[in-house]
Design a protein around this motif. Structure first.
Motif, PDB file in Angstrom:
ATOM      1  N   LEU A   1       0.741  -1.242   0.014  1.00 47.77           N
ATOM      2  CA  LEU A   1       0.016   0.096  -0.094  1.00 47.77           C
ATOM      3  C   LEU A   1       0.854   1.384   0.039  1.00 47.77           C
ATOM      4  O   LEU A   1       1.930   1.399   0.846  1.00 47.77           O
ATOM      5  CB  LEU A   1      -1.008   0.000   1.035  1.00 47.77           C
ATOM      6  CG  LEU A   1      -1.919  -1.132   1.343  1.00 47.77           C
ATOM      7  CD1 LEU A   1      -2.768  -0.897   2.335  1.00 47.77           C
ATOM      8  CD2 LEU A   1      -2.716  -1.147  -0.122  1.00 47.77           C
ATOM      9  N   ILE A   2       0.452   2.155  -0.879  1.00 50.89           N
ATOM     10  CA  ILE A   2       1.042   3.483  -0.793  1.00 50.89           C
ATOM     11  C   ILE A   2       0.167   4.664  -0.044  1.00 50.89           C
ATOM     12  O   ILE A   2      -1.174   4.649  -0.496  1.00 50.89           O
ATOM     13  CB  ILE A   2       1.413   3.995  -2.278  1.00 50.89           C
ATOM     14  CG1 ILE A   2       2.335   3.051  -2.958  1.00 50.89           C
ATOM     15  CG2 ILE A   2       1.970   5.458  -2.306  1.00 50.89           C
ATOM     16  CD1 ILE A   2       2.675   3.299  -4.226  1.00 50.89           C
ATOM     17  N   LYS A   3       0.574   5.528   0.778  1.00 51.31           N
ATOM     18  CA  LYS A   3      -0.260   6.499   1.540  1.00 51.31           C
ATOM     19  C   LYS A   3      -0.042   7.571   1.157  1.00 51.31           C
ATOM     20  O   LYS A   3       1.000   8.143   0.888  1.00 51.31           O
ATOM     21  CB  LYS A   3      -0.321   6.087   3.080  1.00 51.31           C
ATOM     22  CG  LYS A   3      -0.448   4.524   3.334  1.00 51.31           C
ATOM     23  CD  LYS A   3      -0.202   4.327   4.810  1.00 51.31           C
ATOM     24  CE  LYS A   3      -0.526   2.899   5.623  1.00 51.31           C
ATOM     25  NZ  LYS A   3       0.016   2.629   6.896  1.00 51.31           N
ATOM     26  N   ALA A   4      -1.081   8.664   1.513  1.00 51.67           N
ATOM     27  CA  ALA A   4      -0.870  10.094   1.281  1.00 51.67           C
ATOM     28  C   ALA A   4       0.027  10.654   2.776  1.00 51.67           C
ATOM     29  O   ALA A   4      -0.472  10.084   3.588  1.00 51.67           O
ATOM     30  CB  ALA A   4      -2.203  11.003   1.210  1.00 51.67           C
ATOM     31  N   ILE A   5       0.980  11.151   2.091  1.00 55.25           N
ATOM     32  CA  ILE A   5       2.045  11.599   3.230  1.00 55.25           C
ATOM     33  C   ILE A   5       1.469  12.714   4.052  1.00 55.25           C
ATOM     34  O   ILE A   5       1.665  12.952   5.606  1.00 55.25           O
ATOM     35  CB  ILE A   5       3.457  12.014   2.501  1.00 55.25           C
ATOM     36  CG1 ILE A   5       3.996  10.866   1.957  1.00 55.25           C
ATOM     37  CG2 ILE A   5       4.340  12.693   3.575  1.00 55.25           C
ATOM     38  CD1 ILE A   5       5.194  11.438   1.129  1.00 55.25           C
ATOM     39  N   HIS A   6       0.620  13.550   3.485  1.00 56.94           N
ATOM     40  CA  HIS A   6      -0.010  14.726   4.328  1.00 56.94           C
ATOM     41  C   HIS A   6      -1.243  14.871   3.404  1.00 56.94           C
ATOM     42  O   HIS A   6      -1.595  14.434   2.317  1.00 56.94           O
ATOM     43  CB  HIS A   6       0.795  15.958   4.188  1.00 56.94           C
ATOM     44  CG  HIS A   6       0.195  16.932   5.090  1.00 56.94           C
ATOM     45  ND1 HIS A   6       0.354  16.865   6.351  1.00 56.94           N
ATOM     46  CD2 HIS A   6      -0.033  18.195   4.667  1.00 56.94           C
ATOM     47  CE1 HIS A   6      -0.477  17.956   6.830  1.00 56.94           C
ATOM     48  NE2 HIS A   6      -0.471  18.799   5.873  1.00 56.94           N
ATOM     49  N   SER A   7      -2.245  15.759   4.229  1.00 55.41           N
ATOM     50  CA  SER A   7      -3.518  16.093   3.377  1.00 55.41           C
ATOM     51  C   SER A   7      -3.319  17.010   2.240  1.00 55.41           C
ATOM     52  O   SER A   7      -2.259  17.898   2.346  1.00 55.41           O
ATOM     53  CB  SER A   7      -4.283  16.689   4.338  1.00 55.41           C
ATOM     54  OG  SER A   7      -3.854  17.643   4.920  1.00 55.41           O
ATOM     55  N   GLY A   8      -4.043  16.794   1.121  1.00 51.37           N
ATOM     56  CA  GLY A   8      -3.856  17.820   0.187  1.00 51.37           C
ATOM     57  C   GLY A   8      -4.981  17.412  -0.916  1.00 51.37           C
ATOM     58  O   GLY A   8      -6.053  16.593  -0.679  1.00 51.37           O
ATOM     59  N   THR A   9      -4.702  17.535  -2.370  1.00 51.69           N
ATOM     60  CA  THR A   9      -5.526  17.353  -3.359  1.00 51.69           C
ATOM     61  C   THR A   9      -4.597  16.773  -4.301  1.00 51.69           C
ATOM     62  O   THR A   9      -3.674  17.155  -4.886  1.00 51.69           O
ATOM     63  CB  THR A   9      -5.837  18.735  -3.946  1.00 51.69           C
ATOM     64  OG1 THR A   9      -6.536  19.600  -3.182  1.00 51.69           O
ATOM     65  CG2 THR A   9      -6.711  18.700  -4.994  1.00 51.69           C
ATOM     66  N   ILE A  10      -5.422  15.697  -4.917  1.00 51.49           N
ATOM     67  CA  ILE A  10      -4.602  14.837  -6.106  1.00 51.49           C
ATOM     68  C   ILE A  10      -4.760  15.652  -7.364  1.00 51.49           C
ATOM     69  O   ILE A  10      -6.005  16.205  -7.956  1.00 51.49           O
ATOM     70  CB  ILE A  10      -5.461  13.412  -6.289  1.00 51.49           C
ATOM     71  CG1 ILE A  10      -5.374  12.896  -4.998  1.00 51.49           C
ATOM     72  CG2 ILE A  10      -4.754  12.672  -7.457  1.00 51.49           C
ATOM     73  CD1 ILE A  10      -4.110  12.367  -4.605  1.00 51.49           C
ATOM     74  N   THR A  11      -3.898  16.251  -7.996  1.00 52.43           N
ATOM     75  CA  THR A  11      -3.662  17.039  -9.252  1.00 52.43           C
ATOM     76  C   THR A  11      -3.430  16.091 -10.418  1.00 52.43           C
ATOM     77  O   THR A  11      -3.804  16.596 -11.374  1.00 52.43           O
ATOM     78  CB  THR A  11      -2.750  18.010  -8.946  1.00 52.43           C
ATOM     79  OG1 THR A  11      -1.249  17.541  -8.751  1.00 52.43           O
ATOM     80  CG2 THR A  11      -3.018  19.092  -7.702  1.00 52.43           C
ATOM     81  N   GLU A  12      -3.048  15.015 -10.147  1.00 51.34           N
ATOM     82  CA  GLU A  12      -2.635  14.195 -11.368  1.00 51.34           C
ATOM     83  C   GLU A  12      -2.560  12.643 -11.063  1.00 51.34           C
ATOM     84  O   GLU A  12      -2.111  12.228  -9.931  1.00 51.34           O
ATOM     85  CB  GLU A  12      -1.258  14.571 -12.072  1.00 51.34           C
ATOM     86  CG  GLU A  12      -1.149  13.855 -13.309  1.00 51.34           C
ATOM     87  CD  GLU A  12       0.516  14.059 -13.895  1.00 51.34           C
ATOM     88  OE1 GLU A  12       0.885  13.148 -14.563  1.00 51.34           O
ATOM     89  OE2 GLU A  12       0.911  15.384 -13.993  1.00 51.34           O
ATOM     90  N   ALA A  13      -3.360  11.950 -11.721  1.00 52.26           N
ATOM     91  CA  ALA A  13      -3.081  10.312 -11.586  1.00 52.26           C
ATOM     92  C   ALA A  13      -3.313   9.556 -12.858  1.00 52.26           C
ATOM     93  O   ALA A  13      -4.281   9.557 -13.672  1.00 52.26           O
ATOM     94  CB  ALA A  13      -4.320   9.883 -10.592  1.00 52.26           C
ATOM     95  N   GLY A  14      -2.175   8.943 -13.167  1.00 51.13           N
ATOM     96  CA  GLY A  14      -2.140   8.177 -14.623  1.00 51.13           C
ATOM     97  C   GLY A  14      -0.881   7.975 -15.070  1.00 51.13           C
ATOM     98  O   GLY A  14       0.232   8.017 -14.400  1.00 51.13           O
ATOM     99  N   TRP A  15      -0.845   7.519 -16.522  1.00 49.71           N
ATOM    100  CA  TRP A  15       0.550   7.078 -16.765  1.00 49.71           C
ATOM    101  C   TRP A  15       1.505   8.231 -17.164  1.00 49.71           C
ATOM    102  O   TRP A  15       0.962   9.571 -17.688  1.00 49.71           O
ATOM    103  CB  TRP A  15       0.256   6.194 -18.255  1.00 49.71           C
ATOM    104  CG  TRP A  15       1.733   5.682 -18.954  1.00 49.71           C
ATOM    105  CD1 TRP A  15       2.195   6.235 -19.786  1.00 49.71           C
ATOM    106  CD2 TRP A  15       2.239   4.732 -18.437  1.00 49.71           C
ATOM    107  NE1 TRP A  15       3.318   5.517 -20.130  1.00 49.71           N
ATOM    108  CE2 TRP A  15       3.275   4.416 -19.270  1.00 49.71           C
ATOM    109  CE3 TRP A  15       2.117   3.642 -17.400  1.00 49.71           C
ATOM    110  CZ2 TRP A  15       4.300   3.463 -19.235  1.00 49.71           C
ATOM    111  CZ3 TRP A  15       2.771   2.654 -17.516  1.00 49.71           C
ATOM    112  CH2 TRP A  15       3.985   2.352 -18.246  1.00 49.71           C
ATOM    113  N   ALA A  16       2.794   8.025 -16.896  1.00 51.34           N
ATOM    114  CA  ALA A  16       3.693   9.190 -17.169  1.00 51.34           C
ATOM    115  C   ALA A  16       4.953   8.852 -17.787  1.00 51.34           C
ATOM    116  O   ALA A  16       6.114   9.256 -17.457  1.00 51.34           O
ATOM    117  CB  ALA A  16       4.006   9.817 -15.906  1.00 51.34           C
ATOM    118  N   GLY A  17       5.016   7.737 -18.930  1.00 53.34           N
ATOM    119  CA  GLY A  17       6.194   7.430 -19.685  1.00 53.34           C
ATOM    120  C   GLY A  17       7.178   6.659 -18.751  1.00 53.34           C
ATOM    121  O   GLY A  17       6.637   5.546 -17.986  1.00 53.34           O
ATOM    122  N   ALA A  18       8.394   7.178 -18.536  1.00 48.94           N
ATOM    123  CA  ALA A  18       9.185   6.429 -17.712  1.00 48.94           C
ATOM    124  C   ALA A  18       9.077   6.344 -16.427  1.00 48.94           C
ATOM    125  O   ALA A  18       9.404   5.486 -15.467  1.00 48.94           O
ATOM    126  CB  ALA A  18      10.764   6.955 -17.904  1.00 48.94           C
TER     127      ALA A  18
END
Length: 342
Positions: free
Chosen positions: A248-265
């Protein structure tokens, strides 16, 4: 008792009624001549009362006695001067005449000359005594002046010693004050540092409650700035947490997801933007659990560890970009600033 033979009478007896003691010569007296008895013309006198011929020693002895008396008198005066603390005075005595000089007809002036010599000696003694008194007074003034000068010198030496002691005491006091000030400043600085450290520890403790590490059961395999040909920039730009796929990967701090998807390398990447504008990049995920625009809180699951993109094994590649700038900073230092130890 024998008596001396009577002396022969003079050839004439002076007449007192005549104008002169002997008057004019008289015819009945015969040829007149002066009667001058001598030792040869007089018969020898025999008996106990014979007078011996004087040879000039009697008056000399008398003059000697007179000289001794004068010396005794002057000596007494000298002793008196010695008793009064004055120096002895030299006295020159005149030579007294002998009997021969008195017999030769100079006896009339000799006593006067002798008395004049004694008077001169007395005057000389008085003058010498006066000179001695003046010398004693001068000596006293010189000694008094020397004592005053010595007293002034002692006073100046004492004043100089006191001034030097005061200066040394002032220097010692200034040195002690400076040392005390330095110690006080060091103590203050240490106290401030300790207080600051405690405040930082408290802040980090508080932040640690607000921040969390992105995953668990991991191993740090690559750090920020590490050089290598496998990275296109020539060095590693993030911090790698190697963990099994699906961790599992967790949010380090509270905030807003501004991008989620494929990013090449980077494979599947999620960008979490904090309230201060800092962007956190979570790369090489096997799956993403959030979408862009979604609000998340500290510790909320946002994805899982994977090996997508340019990788050699499953791990989470984390980058930190303050203010959204393209060049990132050391994620390990940033996490430690939040009270976390990767």
């Amino acid at each position: 008792m024998a008596s001396n033979r009577p002396a022969p009478q003079a050839p004439f007896a002076p007449d007192a009624s005549e104008p002169f003691a002997y008057g004019a010569p008289r015819a009945e007296d015969g040829a007149w001549e002066e009667w001058n008895p001598t030792e040869e013309s007089l018969p020898a006198v025999r008996g106990r009362h014979r007078v011996a011929k004087q040879r000039g020693g009697g008056l000399a002895r008398s003059s000697t006695v007179l000289g001794v008396g004068v010396i005794a008198a002057v000596g007494a005066g000298g002793m008196a001067s010695a008793n009064t603390g004055k120096p002895p005075v030299s006295i020159a005595l005149p030579d007294l005449p002998s009997v021969d000089s008195l017999i030769d007809g100079h006896h009339t002036d000799a006593p006067a000359a002798s008395l004049a010599g004694v008077a001169t000696a007395t005057a000389t003694a008085a003058g010498d005594a006066s000179t001695a008194d003046a010398g004693e007074a001068l000596r006293s003034r010189i000694m008094a002046q020397a004592e005053r000068q010595q007293s002034k010198a002692d006073s100046r030496a004492t004043a100089a010693a006191v001034a030097k002691a005061d200066q040394q005491a002032a220097e010692a006091a200034a040195k002690a004050a400076k040392e005390a000030s330095v110690k006080a400043a060091a103590a203050k600085e240490k106290a401030e540092a300790d207080a600051e450290k405690k405040a930082e520890e408290a802040r980090l403790a508080t932040l640690a409650k607000q921040y969390t590490l992105p995953t668990s059961s991991y191993t740090i395999t690559s750090t920020f700035g590490q050089a290598g040909s496998m990275w296109s920039s020539g060095y590693h730009t993030g911090l790698d947490f190697a963990a099994p796929t699906g961790t599992l990967i967790k949010a380090i701090h509270s905030g807003t997801i501004t991008e989620a998807g494929w990013a090449g390398a980077y494979g599947y990447r999620t960008i979490l933007t904090l309230d201060d504008g800092t962007e956190l990049w979570f790369c090489h995920q096997s799956s993403i659990s959030v979408s862009a625009g979604q609000k998340v809180s500290t510790g909320e699951v946002i994805g899982r560890v994977g090996a997508t993109g340019n990788v050699t094994g499953p791990h989470l590649h984390l980058e930190v970009h303050p203010g959204g700038q393209p060049t990132g900073i050391d994620p390990g230092a940033w996490l430690r600033g939040k009270g976390l130890t990767p």
